[in-house]
Design an enzyme around this catalytic site. Structure first.
Site, mmCIF file in Angstrom:
data_model
loop_
_atom_site.group_PDB
_atom_site.id
_atom_site.type_symbol
_atom_site.label_atom_id
_atom_site.label_comp_id
_atom_site.label_asym_id
_atom_site.label_seq_id
_atom_site.Cartn_x
_atom_site.Cartn_y
_atom_site.Cartn_z
ATOM 1 N N TYR A 65 51.518 48.723 43.694
ATOM 2 C CA TYR A 65 51.790 48.661 42.254
ATOM 3 C C TYR A 65 52.546 49.878 41.744
ATOM 4 C CZ TYR A 65 48.712 44.622 42.221
ATOM 5 O OH TYR A 65 48.158 43.386 42.466
ATOM 6 N N GLY A 66 52.027 51.076 41.984
ATOM 7 C CA GLY A 66 52.683 52.266 41.466
ATOM 8 C C GLY A 66 54.061 52.473 42.055
ATOM 9 N N GLU A 85 57.338 51.498 53.903
ATOM 10 C CA GLU A 85 56.135 50.669 53.923
ATOM 11 C C GLU A 85 55.559 50.603 55.340
ATOM 12 O OE1 GLU A 85 53.008 48.694 53.683
ATOM 13 O OE2 GLU A 85 54.030 49.012 51.758
ATOM 14 N N GLY A 159 48.642 46.206 47.853
ATOM 15 C CA GLY A 159 47.403 45.564 47.454
ATOM 16 C C GLY A 159 47.587 44.226 46.774
ATOM 17 N N ASN A 163 44.586 40.704 46.989
ATOM 18 C CA ASN A 163 43.580 40.670 45.939
ATOM 19 C C ASN A 163 43.566 39.299 45.290
ATOM 20 O OD1 ASN A 163 45.571 40.581 43.845
ATOM 21 N ND2 ASN A 163 45.695 42.812 43.792
ATOM 22 N N GLU A 403 32.173 39.341 38.288
ATOM 23 C CA GLU A 403 33.066 38.209 38.490
ATOM 24 C C GLU A 403 32.283 37.052 39.108
ATOM 25 O OE1 GLU A 403 36.006 37.041 42.026
ATOM 26 O OE2 GLU A 403 36.350 39.035 41.181
ATOM 27 N N HIS A 488 38.421 48.305 45.642
ATOM 28 C CA HIS A 488 39.081 49.044 44.571
ATOM 29 C C HIS A 488 39.005 50.553 44.784
ATOM 30 C CE1 HIS A 488 38.131 45.475 41.646
ATOM 31 N NE2 HIS A 488 39.072 45.188 42.533
ATOM 32 N N GLY A 516 46.968 54.550 42.580
ATOM 33 C CA GLY A 516 45.571 54.560 42.166
ATOM 34 C C GLY A 516 44.825 55.834 42.476
ATOM 35 N N ASN A 526 38.913 45.361 37.095
ATOM 36 C CA ASN A 526 39.890 45.360 38.182
ATOM 37 C C ASN A 526 40.997 46.368 37.861
ATOM 38 O OD1 ASN A 526 42.639 44.422 39.098
ATOM 39 N ND2 ASN A 526 41.353 43.180 40.409
ATOM 40 N N PHE A 528 44.259 47.056 38.932
ATOM 41 C CA PHE A 528 45.699 47.106 39.192
ATOM 42 C C PHE A 528 46.561 47.067 37.925
ATOM 43 C CE2 PHE A 528 45.397 42.369 39.877
ATOM 44 C CZ PHE A 528 46.452 41.936 39.069
#
Length: 547
Positions: A65-66, A85, A159, A163, A403, A488, A516, A526, A528
């Site tokens: 994500y970041g 990666e 991630g 997920n 959840e 997480h 994160g 959550n 993200f």
């Protein structure tokens, strides 16, 4: 690109539902993920791996994500970006014609360099379910350290590949405890809406939910929660909800309704490959090198940083070692990956001026799992959508949000299954172990007890009301709580401590953290969307002031 333009570009597939673009409108403290994943078609392509000796303006370590946010915004600002990666590109179907393996049939694609699966549910109906698999650079890393298993995605998209897509913005009243140095007005006015639009967040159609066979398990969870006085809330997600309805109608290949979640999602999931990374690739200024692992970053004599990278094969072996120079480096390898690398670089003298906060403030977001055995008159359904859409909110009173999770086994289990996020206060640290030449984490399994106690604030009450009991056959023999894992991981390079208030690493100009690891251990939901929104905030300032 304006927020409006971006939202229009990313709203395809959920046009008849509102995007989650606000903050006060975001549904309350909810959770989690589980696991799920990418797209059948690969939208992001690499223009060939990075060459040894290359000099790049920006190198981003990781494609989660970041890192994806940073790459897109830098490219839009005219900067050439190289992304490194460790995992695969996930663009080639296997012998079954699909890119990702099914949850119920793990194979060589399923695990990162393991010869035996390490499934979150180790037992079912009293029998162990893990099995031998070939060694391969698979999609799910079950990394064991310090008394905890940390599940992480391996591949282009990080991630987002593994997920359940639970895309939740924290309640505003909880934000001060999550990121105390960040202006909440900016986050809720600008960056959370931008992140939700960029990720393609939407909610299940409540009318369809009421009649869908695949959400019988969620309706049972709702009924029992409400009977015990707990609010049930719908949870936003990045699944294409129109596609799921078509799955239910039998008009498209099944994905969520085929139980795909743990090892990737072949069709309906909007992973980063379909959102931020697709937009980044479209700029023509972002190149991704899969199966490459950064092992060292150190100041270069002529300025910038010397980066050493191992190229890997699909059994984890090093086929080449490359040395490149980057003017700026963004650490985006995830909480564990970034923290371990920075701790190593500080301890071994590559980046000795990193401060003492490196490796500190790591937490598990209070993750704990459990199952309950329902009565025969409360079947949860043989067909269960693998994408959760609701949860039980007891955050204010009991420090837990649960959840209502699927058990997509294909058979009726009469079981309700839950993944909870809790306000567990325990924090661990990473440290360098010179004897083993590796990084250790000092987490202790006993530190999960507060999370169990908080989850019990919900489930003890439901069991008492319903006359039901906990399942003891999911995590071992006579073991109720899944207290051995986290989906997480957060912290390890905490914002405004290990870095300044925008992710610049203390002691080194041109080095940044943007994942994160900036968040100290808990997001109340959550994580993200918060990781994405914080990255949007930080990269905007970095582009404006540092470039």
């Amino acid at each position: 690109m304006s927020d409006t333009t971006q939202q229009n570009k990313d709203s395809r597939g959920v046009s008849r539902r509102r995007f989650i673009a606000g903050t006060s409108s975001i549904l309350g403290a909810m959770t989690l993920a589980g696991h799920a994943a990418a797209a059948a078609e690969q939208v992001v392509t690499a223009a060939g791996p990075i060459a040894s000796g290359a000099h790049v303006p920006v190198l981003v370590i990781g494609t989660g994500y970041g890192g994806s946010v940073a790459a897109l915004r830098l490219a839009q600002a005219g900067v050439d970006v190289q992304m490194i990666e460790m995992g695969m590109a996930w663009d080639t179907p296997g012998s079954d014609g699909k890119i990702f393996a099914n949850t119920t049939s793990p194979d060589y694609r399923s695990y990162w360099l393991r010869t035996r699966t390490k499934q979150p549910l180790s037992n079912f109906l009293g029998f162990p379910i893990d099995k031998d698999v070939p060694l391969y650079t698979g999609i799910l890393d079950a990394e064991e350290m310090g008394g905890i298993i940390v599940y992480q995605g391996r591949g282009v998209g990080g991630g987002s590949l593994v997920n359940g897509g639970m895309a939740v913005t924290p309640k505003r009243e909880n934000f001060g405890a999550i990121l105390p140095s960040v202006d909440a007005d900016e986050m809720y006015g600008t960056y959370y809406p931008r992140a939700n639009a960029g990720l393609g967040v939407g909610t299940v159609d409540p009318t369809w939910f009421e009649s869908a066979d695949c959400y019988q398990y969620a309706r049972v969870g709702r009924k029992q929660a409400q009977r015990s006085g707990f609010p049930f809330v719908f949870v936003p997600d990045v699944y294409d909800w129109d596609y799921m309805e078509q799955e239910a109608a039998g008009t498209v290949p099944k994905s969520a309704l085929a139980g795909e979640i743990l090892y990737g999602n072949n069709y309906g999931k909007k992973s980063l490959q379909k959102t931020y990374l697709a937009q980044a690739a479209a700029t023509g200024k972002v190149t991704i090198s899969p199966l490459h692992k950064v092992t060292s970053v150190s100041p270069a004599a002529a300025g910038g940083y010397t980066v050493v990278i191992d190229q890997l094969n699909t059994t984890g072996g090093t086929t080449a070692t490359k040395t490149v120079t980057a003017d700026r480096v963004f650490f985006a390898a995830g909480s564990v990956g970034t923290s371990k690398l920075l701790v190593k670089l500080k301890a071994t003298g590559a980046l000795p001026s990193l401060n003492s906060e490196i490796g500190q403030g790591w937490g598990d977001n209070g993750n704990v799992m459990c199952g309950r055995a329902n009565h025969l008159w409360d079947p949860t359904g043989a067909l269960q959508a693998s994408i959760p859409c609701g949860g039980i909110d007891n955050w204010t009173a009991g420090g837990a949000f649960a959840e209502v999770a699927p058990l997509p086994t294909g058979i009726e289990t009469y079981a309700s299954f839950y993944l909870s996020i809790t306000k567990n206060p325990n924090r661990a640290q990473f440290s360098w172990n010179a004897a083993t030449n590796s990084v250790d984490l000092n987490w202790q399994t006993a530190w999960k007890q507060p999370a169990i106690d908080m989850a019990k604030s919900i489930f003890d009450k439901i069991n008492a009301k319903e006359g039901t009991i906990y399942r003891t056959d999911l995590f071992g023999v006579y073991k109720i709580w899944g207290d051995h894992l986290t989906y997480h991981p957060l912290g390890g390079a905490v914002l405004n401590k290990a870095t300044d208030n925008y992710g610049r690493l203390q002691g080194y100009s041109g080095l940044y953290v943007i994942d994160g690891s900036l968040i100290p251990g808990n997001t109340s939901v959550n994580p993200f969307v918060t990781i994405t929104a914080l990255a949007e905030r930080n990269i905007e300032t970095i582009i404006a002031t540092d470039l």
